[in-house]
Design a protein around this motif. Sequence first.
Motif, short mmCIF file in Angstrom:
data_model
loop_
_atom_site.label_atom_id
_atom_site.label_comp_id
_atom_site.label_asym_id
_atom_site.label_seq_id
_atom_site.Cartn_x
_atom_site.Cartn_y
_atom_site.Cartn_z
N ILE A 1 0.80 -1.00 -0.06
CA ILE A 1 -0.18 -0.18 -0.42
C ILE A 1 0.84 1.57 -0.16
CG2 ILE A 1 -2.01 1.21 1.22
CD1 ILE A 1 -3.15 -1.33 2.42
N GLY A 2 0.18 1.96 -0.65
CA GLY A 2 1.69 3.72 -1.29
C GLY A 2 2.06 3.63 -2.18
N ARG A 3 3.18 4.30 -2.40
CA ARG A 3 3.81 4.30 -3.55
C ARG A 3 5.01 3.09 -2.97
NH1 ARG A 3 6.94 8.20 -4.76
NH2 ARG A 3 6.77 8.65 -6.87
N PRO A 4 5.57 2.66 -4.04
CA PRO A 4 6.46 1.89 -4.23
C PRO A 4 7.87 2.87 -3.35
CG PRO A 4 5.93 1.73 -5.91
CD PRO A 4 5.01 2.99 -5.62
N ARG B 1 1.03 2.83 -9.14
CA ARG B 1 1.01 3.05 -7.49
C ARG B 1 2.22 3.85 -7.53
NH1 ARG B 1 2.62 0.31 -3.44
NH2 ARG B 1 3.22 -2.38 -4.67
N ALA B 2 3.55 4.06 -8.81
CA ALA B 2 4.16 4.74 -8.70
C ALA B 2 3.80 5.90 -9.93
CB ALA B 2 5.82 4.11 -9.55
N ALA B 3 2.29 6.00 -10.10
CA ALA B 3 2.75 6.74 -11.95
C ALA B 3 1.21 7.49 -11.19
CB ALA B 3 2.37 6.46 -12.61
N ILE B 4 0.79 7.19 -10.64
CA ILE B 4 -1.17 7.29 -9.70
C ILE B 4 -0.86 7.63 -8.25
CG2 ILE B 4 -3.28 6.92 -9.24
CD1 ILE B 4 -3.09 4.90 -11.63
N PRO B 5 -1.64 9.41 -7.80
CA PRO B 5 -1.36 9.15 -6.71
C PRO B 5 -2.45 8.12 -5.57
CG PRO B 5 -1.76 11.53 -7.58
CD PRO B 5 -1.83 10.03 -9.00
N VAL B 6 -1.07 7.67 -4.66
CA VAL B 6 -2.17 6.67 -3.48
C VAL B 6 -3.25 7.15 -2.96
CG1 VAL B 6 -1.76 4.46 -3.13
CG2 VAL B 6 -0.35 4.94 -4.97
N PHE B 7 -2.75 8.23 -2.40
CA PHE B 7 -3.66 8.80 -1.37
C PHE B 7 -3.98 10.03 -2.08
CE2 PHE B 7 -0.38 5.85 0.73
CZ PHE B 7 -1.19 5.16 2.09
N GLN B 8 -5.55 10.53 -1.58
CA GLN B 8 -5.87 11.18 -2.15
C GLN B 8 -5.45 12.04 -1.52
OE1 GLN B 8 -9.75 11.91 -3.10
NE2 GLN B 8 -9.12 13.36 -3.57
N PRO B 9 -5.19 13.33 -2.76
CA PRO B 9 -4.35 15.05 -3.08
C PRO B 9 -4.69 16.00 -2.09
CG PRO B 9 -4.20 13.80 -5.30
CD PRO B 9 -5.52 12.70 -4.34
N HIS C 1 -12.46 10.70 0.40
CA HIS C 1 -11.38 9.91 0.02
C HIS C 1 -11.16 8.67 -0.61
CE1 HIS C 1 -9.76 13.23 2.89
NE2 HIS C 1 -10.05 13.49 3.40
N ALA C 2 -10.16 8.71 -1.82
CA ALA C 2 -10.05 7.47 -2.47
C ALA C 2 -8.51 7.06 -2.04
CB ALA C 2 -10.63 7.53 -4.32
N THR C 3 -7.98 5.51 -2.23
CA THR C 3 -7.07 5.63 -1.48
C THR C 3 -7.07 3.80 -2.28
OG1 THR C 3 -7.37 5.72 0.64
CG2 THR C 3 -5.33 4.46 -0.27
N LEU C 4 -5.76 3.80 -3.31
CA LEU C 4 -5.92 3.02 -3.93
C LEU C 4 -4.86 2.36 -3.59
CD1 LEU C 4 -5.40 1.57 -6.72
CD2 LEU C 4 -3.83 2.96 -7.48
N VAL C 5 -5.60 0.83 -3.30
CA VAL C 5 -5.28 0.41 -2.07
C VAL C 5 -4.19 -0.78 -2.38
CG1 VAL C 5 -5.98 -1.51 -0.49
CG2 VAL C 5 -7.24 0.13 0.13
N ARG C 6 -5.04 -1.39 -3.64
CA ARG C 6 -4.42 -2.66 -4.37
C ARG C 6 -4.35 -2.01 -6.09
NH1 ARG C 6 -7.33 -7.70 -4.15
NH2 ARG C 6 -8.76 -6.79 -5.73
N ALA C 7 -2.98 -2.62 -6.77
CA ALA C 7 -2.35 -2.17 -7.67
C ALA C 7 -1.03 -2.28 -7.76
CB ALA C 7 -2.90 -0.26 -8.35
N ALA C 8 -0.51 -2.56 -9.53
CA ALA C 8 0.76 -3.38 -9.85
C ALA C 8 1.52 -2.13 -9.55
CB ALA C 8 0.79 -3.52 -10.78
N PRO C 9 3.35 -2.37 -9.21
CA PRO C 9 3.72 -0.81 -8.47
C PRO C 9 4.02 -0.12 -9.61
CG PRO C 9 4.74 -2.70 -7.74
CD PRO C 9 3.84 -3.31 -8.83
#
Length: 418
Positions: free
Chosen positions: A55-58, A382-390, A371-379
């Motif tokens: 979870i979060g940016r790699p 997650r590196a290209a998209i803001p994982v936590f709500q800006p 708030h929209a959090t990207l909990v699961r996605a490929a690394p």
Amino acid sequence: ACTFPAASCRSRTFRGFELTTFTPTSTEETLSAVQWALAEGATLETVGHGSKRGIGRPLQTEHTLDLSKLTGVTLYEPAELVLSARAGTPLADIEKLLADNHQQLAFEPMDYAPLLGAEAGRGTIGGVLAANLSGPRRLKAGAARDHILGIHAVSGRGEAFKSGGRVVKNVTGYDLSKAMAGSWGTLAVVTDVTFKVLPVAETEATLAVRGLLDDRAVAAMALALGSSAEVSSAAHLPYPAVGRVAGGALGNEAATLLRVEGFGPSVAYRMGALKGLLKNAGRLDELAAELSRTVWREVRDCLPFAGSDKPLWRVSMAPSAGHEMAMALRMQTAVSAFYDWQGGLIWLQMEHGDPEAELVRALVKKHGGGHATLVRAAPALRAAIPVFQPQAPALAALSARLKEQFDPKNILNPGRLF
């Protein structure tokens, strides 16, 4: 080779770089490890058992601070409703100890591991605070930050500090314990935590209203929560999510779930009141205590969407608007959803493999914000998209100042949040 004298450590060479993993067994060793990294200008990734590592940016840190050996319950006084433990203590061990004494962490922290392809039960008590975990009972009991009493920690300045204590009313001034909640290890390395614990309810039961569409389900949950039945949790499982809990025991017809907890006679009385209140809403099924516990545990851990690698969003917004946002999203892309927290927490699994980040966040904003959090996605995603709500500019500036106070050299989990 690792020459660090205080903490246990091991080194390996990767592409010409020497990477070190520190495994402290005490606060003093943790402090020494952080001070070493600060002196070297090196970055540290802080992990427990890694159950939430996805979870979060790699991160691309030079070294790792592994707290998995920093374990053990240091204080447990059931009569005083207080428990202290080192940060790396497995949550499963703490929950077993509490259950043996008919007590619990009332905010029922979720386990992210099954969602991320890891073994269930690997989370740590320090990770509970770092991620500010909670479960379906959040409506009534709050989250980890509402139950933390005190911490010991090491800041990114290489300074050990403590906040709070072992009683509820112990804070004068700024509560640093709550500041650590949801910081994901970017402010300080928490080494010890003290939580308030509470007795387990004697029994529970769940009323399932069957066959409701999302809008009707949200209305039914609002009606139940506004009644005198003291509903502790409310969730809605549409198809196909409903068929993926409790081994399919609920069938495939949508289920709107209302949990009631307490003493046996009280639960029976309040269940009767709920049935009278919702008698015209749809078919009513009552789930007995054992099945009720199973269903809510699986709702807590989002098991309907476990076992997949499809992008998964965790969206928090006003309960009255969540289903409208989800419907608007379904009109534009394939998505599966279910609702917790009376409809205020929406889990969204993107069925085509694209997170559709701009679309999701635009619709959340259009329907009142949240708030929209990207909990699961490929690394790579997650590196290209803001994982936590800006964050809004003012809040981002405040966060930056807080980071500057605790970790001015940005050595702790750099970039994981933003």
